[in-house]
Design an enzyme around this catalytic site. Structure first.
Site, PDB file in Angstrom:
ATOM      1  N   THR A   1     -45.367 -22.262  37.661  1.00 44.01           N
ATOM      2  CA  THR A   1     -46.150 -20.994  38.318  1.00 44.01           C
ATOM      3  C   THR A   1     -45.051 -20.165  38.847  1.00 44.01           C
ATOM      4  OG1 THR A   1     -47.633 -22.724  38.862  1.00 44.01           O
ATOM      5  CG2 THR A   1     -47.845 -20.421  39.814  1.00 44.01           C
ATOM      6  N   GLU A  45     -35.857 -23.305  34.910  1.00 40.57           N
ATOM      7  CA  GLU A  45     -36.470 -24.371  35.797  1.00 40.57           C
ATOM      8  C   GLU A  45     -35.473 -25.647  35.729  1.00 40.57           C
ATOM      9  OE1 GLU A  45     -40.085 -25.104  33.880  1.00 40.57           O
ATOM     10  OE2 GLU A  45     -40.664 -26.898  35.574  1.00 40.57           O
ATOM     11  N   GLY A  77     -37.448 -28.792  42.478  1.00 37.03           N
ATOM     12  CA  GLY A  77     -38.519 -29.426  43.126  1.00 37.03           C
ATOM     13  C   GLY A  77     -39.189 -30.544  42.365  1.00 37.03           C
ATOM     14  N   ASN A  78     -39.839 -31.349  43.220  1.00 40.46           N
ATOM     15  CA  ASN A  78     -40.446 -32.610  42.454  1.00 40.46           C
ATOM     16  C   ASN A  78     -41.473 -32.416  41.303  1.00 40.46           C
ATOM     17  OD1 ASN A  78     -41.134 -35.317  42.393  1.00 40.46           O
ATOM     18  ND2 ASN A  78     -41.717 -35.537  44.555  1.00 40.46           N
ATOM     19  N   ILE A  79     -41.697 -33.428  40.403  1.00 41.24           N
ATOM     20  CA  ILE A  79     -42.601 -33.196  39.414  1.00 41.24           C
ATOM     21  C   ILE A  79     -43.948 -32.665  40.100  1.00 41.24           C
ATOM     22  CG2 ILE A  79     -43.743 -34.400  37.690  1.00 41.24           C
ATOM     23  CD1 ILE A  79     -41.658 -36.714  37.943  1.00 41.24           C
ATOM     24  N   ALA A  80     -44.395 -31.653  39.276  1.00 41.77           N
ATOM     25  CA  ALA A  80     -45.665 -31.100  39.742  1.00 41.77           C
ATOM     26  C   ALA A  80     -45.424 -30.117  40.927  1.00 41.77           C
ATOM     27  CB  ALA A  80     -46.920 -31.970  39.539  1.00 41.77           C
ATOM     28  N   SER A  81     -44.455 -29.736  41.285  1.00 39.33           N
ATOM     29  CA  SER A  81     -44.222 -29.156  42.586  1.00 39.33           C
ATOM     30  C   SER A  81     -44.735 -27.533  42.427  1.00 39.33           C
ATOM     31  CB  SER A  81     -42.739 -29.090  43.100  1.00 39.33           C
ATOM     32  OG  SER A  81     -41.760 -28.525  41.974  1.00 39.33           O
ATOM     33  N   GLY A  82     -44.651 -27.014  41.315  1.00 38.25           N
ATOM     34  CA  GLY A  82     -45.225 -25.662  40.840  1.00 38.25           C
ATOM     35  C   GLY A  82     -44.249 -24.861  40.502  1.00 38.25           C
TER      36      GLY A  82
END
Ligand code: DCP
Length: 230
Positions: free
Chosen positions: A35, A103, A27-32
């Site tokens: 978490t 990740e 996923g994109n940068i800061a997509s989670g």
């Protein structure tokens, strides 16, 4: 050196890897992504590998991540060469549990970040050629099995908001347009499936929601994400 044997095509295969399931969170940068990984790290029998970003911020006292954001034309190849090495190291390391969740991957490093630097005019063609030769050599000669890609699908605006909130020093210079082009590349690769080869099937999870809702979605998707019996 990692131990391993060769498969029928002559690729180097890490011992025992065929018996384990490998899931990459994309996923994109800061997509989670972090978490999501943290949530599943509480499940037994899963090994969770977070991205080696601390290495990208400090290799023998240097910070190639910050350098790349300051001057991508000069330092893009430096960061991306190191990202490729650290990703390969992750993919090749011995798996300690029946399921590995990690990740990103060596594939998104190339198909999303390197290709984006080049096509946006921020990487000289010779740098792109050298990085591509490395990537092609690796994927031709080393088996990198992935069983499932979990795509945390966000809008670039959401990522921009989350980026501002988390305030990582190196990332303060990231404009919305950069997140938009990373987003477009992810969509072409994982949704439209018209850009680069897919190493595994894709499960899409909408990820614009708040934390509580995201945790609920992870729980609802648990059976689709994890192989049977875990
Ligand atoms: N990065 C890069 N090139 C790559 C991989 C990552 O330039 N091949 C950069 C983008 C980010 C930083 O490294 O500035 C961290 O990347 P991630 O988006 O993977 O990590 P996050 O911590 O942002 O993930 P999330 O917020 O989804 O948990």
């Amino acid at each position: 050196a990692s131990s391993g044997t060769r498969d029928v095509t002559g690729k180097l295969v890490r011992d025992g890897v065929d018996k384990k399931a490998v899931i990459c969170i994309e996923g994109n940068i800061a997509s989670g992504k972090t978490t999501c990984l943290e949530y599943f790290s509480k499940t037994s029998n899963i090994e969770v590998l977070t991205e080696p970003i601390s290495k990208w911020r400090n290799v023998r006292g240097h910070n190639p991540l910050a350098l790349m954001y300051q001057d991508p034309e000069r330092w893009g190849i430096t960061l991306q060469t190191y990202v490729q090495l650290t990703m390969l190291d992750r993919h090749m390391s011995a798996i300690s549990a029946p399921v590995r969740m990690m990740e990103r991957s060596i594939f998104s490093a190339k198909y999303i970040f390197v290709d984006n630097l080049f096509s946006s005019g921020k990487m000289p063609e010779v740098d792109y050629a050298v990085l591509s030769e490395w990537f092609d050599w690796i994927t031709t000669n080393i088996s990198i099995p992935v069983d499932l890609i979990v795509y945390l699908q966000t809008s670039p605006q959401t990522c921009h908001e989350r980026l501002k909130q988390r305030c990582r020093e190196e990332e303060k210079v990231i404009p919305l347009e950069y997140l938009e082009s990373i987003h477009q590349r992810y969509e072409d690769w994982l949704i439209k499936k018209n850009s680069s080869p897919l190493p595994a099937p894709v499960l899409v999870i909408p990820a614009d929601n708040d934390l509580q809702k995201m945790l609920q979605l992870y729980e609802e998707n648990r059976d689709k994400i994890l192989p049977a019996n875990y």
